[in-house]
Design an enzyme around this catalytic site. Structure first.
Site, PDB file in Angstrom:
ATOM      1  N   GLU A  22      28.727  44.292   4.990  1.00  0.00           N
ATOM      2  CA  GLU A  22      28.543  42.994   4.307  1.00  0.00           C
ATOM      3  C   GLU A  22      29.897  42.359   4.025  1.00  0.00           C
ATOM      4  OE1 GLU A  22      24.342  43.373   1.895  1.00  0.00           O
ATOM      5  OE2 GLU A  22      26.150  43.740   0.760  1.00  0.00           O
ATOM      6  N   ASP A  59      15.503  29.134   3.589  1.00  0.00           N
ATOM      7  CA  ASP A  59      14.446  28.121   3.712  1.00  0.00           C
ATOM      8  C   ASP A  59      13.394  28.404   2.641  1.00  0.00           C
ATOM      9  OD1 ASP A  59      12.904  30.185   4.628  1.00  0.00           O
ATOM     10  OD2 ASP A  59      12.636  29.387   6.660  1.00  0.00           O
ATOM     11  N   GLU A  60      12.203  27.819   2.793  1.00  0.00           N
ATOM     12  CA  GLU A  60      11.216  27.942   1.722  1.00  0.00           C
ATOM     13  C   GLU A  60      10.565  29.331   1.625  1.00  0.00           C
ATOM     14  OE1 GLU A  60       9.707  25.804   5.303  1.00  0.00           O
ATOM     15  OE2 GLU A  60      11.331  25.469   3.889  1.00  0.00           O
ATOM     16  N   GLY A  61      10.735  30.180   2.632  1.00  0.00           N
ATOM     17  CA  GLY A  61      10.125  31.512   2.593  1.00  0.00           C
ATOM     18  C   GLY A  61      11.036  32.538   1.931  1.00  0.00           C
ATOM     19  N   ASN A  96      22.511  33.105   2.315  1.00  0.00           N
ATOM     20  CA  ASN A  96      22.179  34.356   1.603  1.00  0.00           C
ATOM     21  C   ASN A  96      22.603  35.561   2.431  1.00  0.00           C
ATOM     22  OD1 ASN A  96      20.823  36.034  -0.366  1.00  0.00           O
ATOM     23  ND2 ASN A  96      19.153  36.280   1.112  1.00  0.00           N
ATOM     24  N   MET A 137      19.222  37.562  -7.279  1.00  0.00           N
ATOM     25  CA  MET A 137      17.891  38.119  -7.098  1.00  0.00           C
ATOM     26  C   MET A 137      16.764  37.207  -7.585  1.00  0.00           C
ATOM     27  SD  MET A 137      18.988  40.627  -5.483  1.00  0.00           S
ATOM     28  CE  MET A 137      17.955  42.051  -5.215  1.00  0.00           C
ATOM     29  N   ARG A 139      10.141  27.522 -13.546  1.00  0.00           N
ATOM     30  CA  ARG A 139      11.178  27.820 -12.545  1.00  0.00           C
ATOM     31  C   ARG A 139      11.772  26.543 -11.963  1.00  0.00           C
ATOM     32  NH1 ARG A 139      11.637  33.159 -11.059  1.00  0.00           N
ATOM     33  NH2 ARG A 139      13.314  32.409  -9.720  1.00  0.00           N
ATOM     34  N   HIS A 187      21.646  39.631   3.066  1.00  0.00           N
ATOM     35  CA  HIS A 187      20.498  40.518   2.832  1.00  0.00           C
ATOM     36  C   HIS A 187      20.745  41.877   3.490  1.00  0.00           C
ATOM     37  CE1 HIS A 187      16.332  41.429   1.906  1.00  0.00           C
ATOM     38  NE2 HIS A 187      16.264  41.991   3.097  1.00  0.00           N
ATOM     39  N   ASN A 212      30.479  41.603  -3.232  1.00  0.00           N
ATOM     40  CA  ASN A 212      30.603  40.544  -2.207  1.00  0.00           C
ATOM     41  C   ASN A 212      31.400  39.360  -2.745  1.00  0.00           C
ATOM     42  OD1 ASN A 212      29.053  41.065   0.448  1.00  0.00           O
ATOM     43  ND2 ASN A 212      27.684  41.865  -1.132  1.00  0.00           N
TER      44      ASN A 212
HETATM   45  C1  GAR Z   1      24.066  43.207  -1.615  1.00  0.00           C
HETATM   46  O1  GAR Z   1      23.960  44.416  -0.920  1.00  0.00           O
HETATM   47  C2  GAR Z   1      23.108  42.183  -1.052  1.00  0.00           C
HETATM   48  O2  GAR Z   1      22.862  42.351   0.305  1.00  0.00           O
HETATM   49  C3  GAR Z   1      21.872  42.445  -1.871  1.00  0.00           C
HETATM   50  O3  GAR Z   1      22.358  42.684  -3.163  1.00  0.00           O
HETATM   51  C4  GAR Z   1      23.604  43.362  -3.070  1.00  0.00           C
HETATM   52  C5  GAR Z   1      24.580  42.725  -4.047  1.00  0.00           C
HETATM   53  O4  GAR Z   1      25.749  43.490  -4.125  1.00  0.00           O
HETATM   54  N1  GAR Z   1      20.985  41.318  -1.826  1.00  0.00           N
HETATM   55  C6  GAR Z   1      19.660  41.432  -1.790  1.00  0.00           C
HETATM   56  O5  GAR Z   1      19.069  42.494  -1.832  1.00  0.00           O
HETATM   57  C7  GAR Z   1      18.932  40.107  -1.688  1.00  0.00           C
HETATM   58  N2  GAR Z   1      17.540  40.301  -1.441  1.00  0.00           N
HETATM   59  P1  GAR Z   1      27.051  42.966  -4.866  1.00  0.00           P
HETATM   60  O6  GAR Z   1      26.594  42.459  -6.248  1.00  0.00           O
HETATM   61  O7  GAR Z   1      27.908  44.169  -4.979  1.00  0.00           O
HETATM   62  O8  GAR Z   1      27.647  41.884  -4.025  1.00  0.00           O
END
Ligand code: GAR
Length: 204
Positions: free
Chosen positions: A174, A141-143, A107, A90, A65, A109, A13
């Site tokens: 994506e 957000d916070e969740g 973000n 992550m 954290r 997802h 990405n």
């Molecule tokens: C992506 O598919 C993204 O949606 C996911 O990690 C991958 C990163 O791919 N994100 C999550 O799962 C967040 N909870 P990349 O490093 O090739 O961009």
């Protein structure tokens, strides 16, 4: 607009954002820093290849954290970042960080939220046997993956899919959706009203 991209993994990405936004002279979007919590993340190599500064911030190097978030904040401020983009990052942020950057963290997802939040969305979707899944881009957000949804794309799940084949098709979508959304944000075309995000340009 200066953006920071945060990535933990391979950075496909990030690569699309570099090529379609950072290197596109028609946009004023500049990736001013790429931050990773993993020293080996290939995303860091992609950034270096594009001449973008990188920073590594590992949670194990901080006592809490909140301290980890504070170190990321220091970089965000040093590079005059106006938008934080999570591209496969992550780690979850603590409340003060999320509040400080409200509607300025985006973000991506790999599911149709609110279904399957968390770190194992693709595996969870397959396990549940859903016939349609997709991609969600949202403000943080916070969740956990609960923030206002900006855009989604749906993708069929085939009987023959495994985690790898499904994630591969998700990533194709994506790579189309993410730059579009970031461009819309940078152009001031997104407005957050409570939990809802509307496109101001298409407002009647
Ligand atoms: C992506 O598919 C993204 O949606 C996911 O990690 C991958 C990163 O791919 N994100 C999550 O799962 C967040 N909870 P990349 O490093 O090739 O961009």
């Amino acid at each position: 607009m200066n953006i920071a991209v945060l990535a933990s993994g391979s950075g496909t990405n990030l690569q699309v954002l570099i090529e379609q936004l950072h290197e596109d002279t028609a946009t004023d979007i500049n990736i001013s820093v790429v931050i990773s919590d993993r020293k080996q993340a290939y995303a860091l190599t992609r950034a270096k290849n594009a001449g973008i500064p990188t920073q590594i911030v590992r949670s194990k190097d901080y006592v809490s954290r909140v301290e980890f978030d504070a170190e990321i904040t220091r970089h965000i401020e040093n590079y005059s970042v106006e938008l934080i983009v999570l591209a496969g990052f992550m780690k979850l942020f603590q409340l003060p960080f999320v509040r400080k950057y409200q509607n300025r963290i985006i973000n991506i997802h790999p599911s149709l939220l609110p279904a399957f939040p968390g770190a194992t969305a693709v595996a969870d979707s397959l396990k549940k046997g859903v016939k349609v899944t997709g991609v969600t881009v949202h403000y943080v957000d916070e969740g956990v993956d609960t923030g206002p949804i900006i855009a989604q794309t749906s993708i069929p799940v085939y009987d023959t899919d495994d985690e790898e084949s499904l994630h591969k098709r998700i990533q194709i979508e994506e790579h189309k959706l993410f730059p579009q959304v970031i461009r819309a944000h940078a152009q001031g075309n997104l407005k957050v009203i409570g939990q809802k995000v509307i496109s101001v340009s298409s407002e009647s």
